[in-house]
Design an enzyme around this catalytic site. Structure first.
Site, PDB file in Angstrom:
ATOM      1  N   SER A 144       0.554 -31.246  13.380  1.00 21.44           N
ATOM      2  CA  SER A 144      -0.257 -31.552  12.196  1.00 21.44           C
ATOM      3  C   SER A 144       0.574 -31.939  10.984  1.00 21.44           C
ATOM      4  O   SER A 144       0.058 -32.527  10.033  1.00 21.44           O
ATOM      5  CB  SER A 144      -1.156 -30.362  11.842  1.00 21.44           C
ATOM      6  OG  SER A 144      -0.377 -29.211  11.616  1.00 21.44           O
TER       7      SER A 144
ATOM      8  N   HIS B 121       1.011 -26.884   5.337  1.00 26.39           N
ATOM      9  CA  HIS B 121       0.665 -28.289   5.121  1.00 26.39           C
ATOM     10  C   HIS B 121       0.802 -28.654   3.642  1.00 26.39           C
ATOM     11  O   HIS B 121       0.954 -27.788   2.789  1.00 26.39           O
ATOM     12  CB  HIS B 121      -0.748 -28.557   5.634  1.00 26.39           C
ATOM     13  CG  HIS B 121      -0.902 -28.220   7.089  1.00 26.39           C
ATOM     14  ND1 HIS B 121      -1.329 -26.985   7.529  1.00 26.39           N
ATOM     15  CD2 HIS B 121      -0.647 -28.947   8.200  1.00 26.39           C
ATOM     16  CE1 HIS B 121      -1.340 -26.966   8.850  1.00 26.39           C
ATOM     17  NE2 HIS B 121      -0.926 -28.145   9.286  1.00 26.39           N
TER      18      HIS B 121
ATOM     19  N   ASP C  37      -2.646 -21.647   2.753  1.00 24.40           N
ATOM     20  CA  ASP C  37      -1.896 -22.456   3.723  1.00 24.40           C
ATOM     21  C   ASP C  37      -0.618 -22.948   3.056  1.00 24.40           C
ATOM     22  O   ASP C  37      -0.648 -23.846   2.215  1.00 24.40           O
ATOM     23  CB  ASP C  37      -2.746 -23.635   4.184  1.00 24.40           C
ATOM     24  CG  ASP C  37      -2.018 -24.523   5.183  1.00 24.40           C
ATOM     25  OD1 ASP C  37      -0.819 -24.314   5.432  1.00 24.40           O
ATOM     26  OD2 ASP C  37      -2.656 -25.448   5.719  1.00 24.40           O
TER      27      ASP C  37
END
Length: 531
Positions: A244, A495, A492
């Site tokens: 990702s 990312h 998070d």
């Protein structure tokens, strides 16, 4: 990537005396003052630089070779620390006894209010206090080239061809706050961004994270020109392959170029593991292929991959690689999915669907090396270096351990709004430098097909401010107010917001592509099998 070193650091001095005359002047000044200290050449050079005479590096200069008032901070470290970070996921659990953080699902995110930054230094003296955080670049943006050929010539002069002597490592440098030239696109202007990365739309209150530009020491990155890049990509395919973080970078690349095509001439199609952004006018595609370990694994489903017990087949790559054959530009990565446990589970015969699954265990670095050896053999055998160019992205760091940048009471990357630019110690954010070194050594050892190792790790470690934190999705839904209030569980710090840091990674890719000689003509994409 190396580009010619910018002569004279912050720009040439008109009518400046020769180096010998400059040195003599320093000695004369010392004698006149009655100073009887014998300077060695290093002290003299340092004195000259401090007084702005000659000099090679730009200390605090902005982009394009100068600019008083540009905030510039350095990090050139490639140290080795092997604390483990959370693997691609949502729930962070307490670290096991081995010191490895364990993580489960597949997405969480966060936000950022202010704090005093911390500077990572690059071997230079850290005694000087960086300029005020409110200082900004005062230079005007460089003029746009009148044509793609002019831009290509400029990029060739900076990045490609024979450097004719000393060259510059673009991965060594500093972050410069440059409100005039960053970001390269607006979040609201790119309709292809997913909600996972649209931090401002998801509630982030500050946007300073978008306004930092990477400035290499002693040279400049070529200014990103979307039209020039698309000309280079005409009738070609560019594909990101990996996890990702590579999808994060793929979205960035799509947004960097999409404004050059009218709405009716561009499209995005998602088909299982393969996402294809097509620009009709250029007959070009920018693609992403989901393969978090590069080889086969039980995490290969692009939608249902929140698996705690991750199992791989380290010598099985053909199934995925069938989708990569014939691609003109291949950009690989694999890292974050390795960080769940200190050992990897290796499938022992059979298949992932057959129950019970039998597996052996292998130490993580050894398993990583085995997988990259499988990948490198495939590249050497199946990639035509006359037609295709291969890149490998180094480790994208996480920011789970705030004590690593001097804030033991903070909660991961939550509420960070500034890079770690004033921190005088070595950053310790949990990067697995053993995996970094393994990837670097494997790619450099390849013979038939050269692989460009894009070294984003140290410069990205500084960017604790740039993560999605709590301004993101969780299991396909935006975080609720209650979830945002619990950043320890939901932030998070893996990312990155867009626009943001991955745009800089793509500037490195851009520099390689636009400076390389034109490849031989290839069959147009429209005549190739459709994926």
């Amino acid at each position: 990537m190396r580009i010619p070193r910018r002569k004279g650091g912050a720009g040439p001095l008109v009518g400046a005396p020769s180096r010998r005359a400059q040195v003599a002047a320093v000695f004369a000044l010392a004698l006149l003052l009655g100073v009887s200290v014998l300077y060695d050449s290093a002290h003299i050079a340092a004195s000259l630089r401090r007084h702005g005479v000659g000099g090679g590096g730009s200390s605090g200069g902005g982009g394009g070779g100068g600019g008083d008032g540009a905030r510039a901070y350095t990090n050139t470290k490639l140290s080795a620390t092997t604390e483990e970070a959370e693997a691609e996921a949502a729930e962070v659990r307490s670290p096991p006894a081995q010191g490895v953080e364990s993580a489960v699902e597949a997405t969480d995110r966060g936000e950022a209010p202010p704090e005093q930054p911390v500077a990572a230094d690059s071997g230079a003296s850290s005694a000087e206090t960086p300029p005020s955080l409110l200082e900004q670049v005062t230079e005007t943006p460089p003029p746009s080239p009148s044509s793609s050929s002019a831009a290509a010539a400029a990029a060739e002069a900076q990045v490609g061809g024979d450097h004719g002597g000393e060259s510059c490592d673009v991965y060594k440098g500093r972050w410069v706050y440059d409100e005039a030239n960053a970001p390269l696109y607006k979040e609201s202007a790119c309709e292809f961004l997913t909600e996972q990365v649209t931090c401002m739309r998801n509630g982030r209150r500050d946007d300073d994270y978008q306004k930092w530009r990477w400035q290499p020491d002693g040279c400049d990155l070529p200014r990103f020109d979307a039209k020039l890049l698309l000309e280079k990509l005409r009738n070609k395919r560019l594909m990101f392959v990996g996890d990702s973080l590579n999808r994060n970078q793929w979205e960035s690349m799509v947004c960097l170029v999409q404004s050059e095509a009218p709405w009716e001439k561009k499209s995005l199609v998602k088909n299982d593991s393969l996402n294809v952004f097509r620009l009709e006018e250029y007959n070009a595609t920018i693609e992403f292929y989901w393969s978090p370990f590069l080889v086969e694994s039980n995490s290969d489903d692009p939608n249902m991959h929140s698996i705690v017990d991750r199992i791989i087949k380290p010598t099985s790559i053909a199934k995925h690689a069938a989708n990569w054959e014939g691609v003109d530009y291949l950009i690989f990565n694999t890292y974050i999915w390795w960080m769940n446990t200190p050992e990897m589970k290796i499938l022992h015969g059979g298949s992932f669907s057959k129950k019970p699954v039998k597996y052996d265990e292998m130490e993580r670095v050894a398993a990583y090396r085995k997988v990259l050896k499988t990948w490198s053999r495939w590249v050497e055998k199946h990639v035509d270096p006359k037609r295709s160019t291969v890149f490998f992205m180094s480790v994208s760091p996480v920011h789970m351990q705030s004590e690593g940048w001097g804030k033991p009471d903070a909660i991961k990357c939550f509420s960070e709004t500034q890079p770690a630019i004033n921190y005088t110690k070595k950053l310790e954010v949990g990067t697995d430098w053993d995996l970094f070194s393994t990837a670097h050594h494997v790619t450099k050892a390849m013979k038939r097909v050269p692989v460009h190792f894009i070294n984003i790790t140290a410069l990205s470690e500084i960017r604790k401010d740039a993560h999605t934190s709590v301004n993101t999705l969780r299991q396909g839904k935006l975080l609720t107010k209650e979830q945002k209030a619990n950043p320890r569980k939901f932030a998070d710090c893996i990312h990155w917001c867009l626009p943001g840091l991955p745009d800089t990674w793509n500037e490195f890719i851009y520099g390689h592509i636009v400076s390389s000689p034109q490849r031989r003509p290839v069959e147009p994409i429209e005549n190739q099998p459709q994926r």
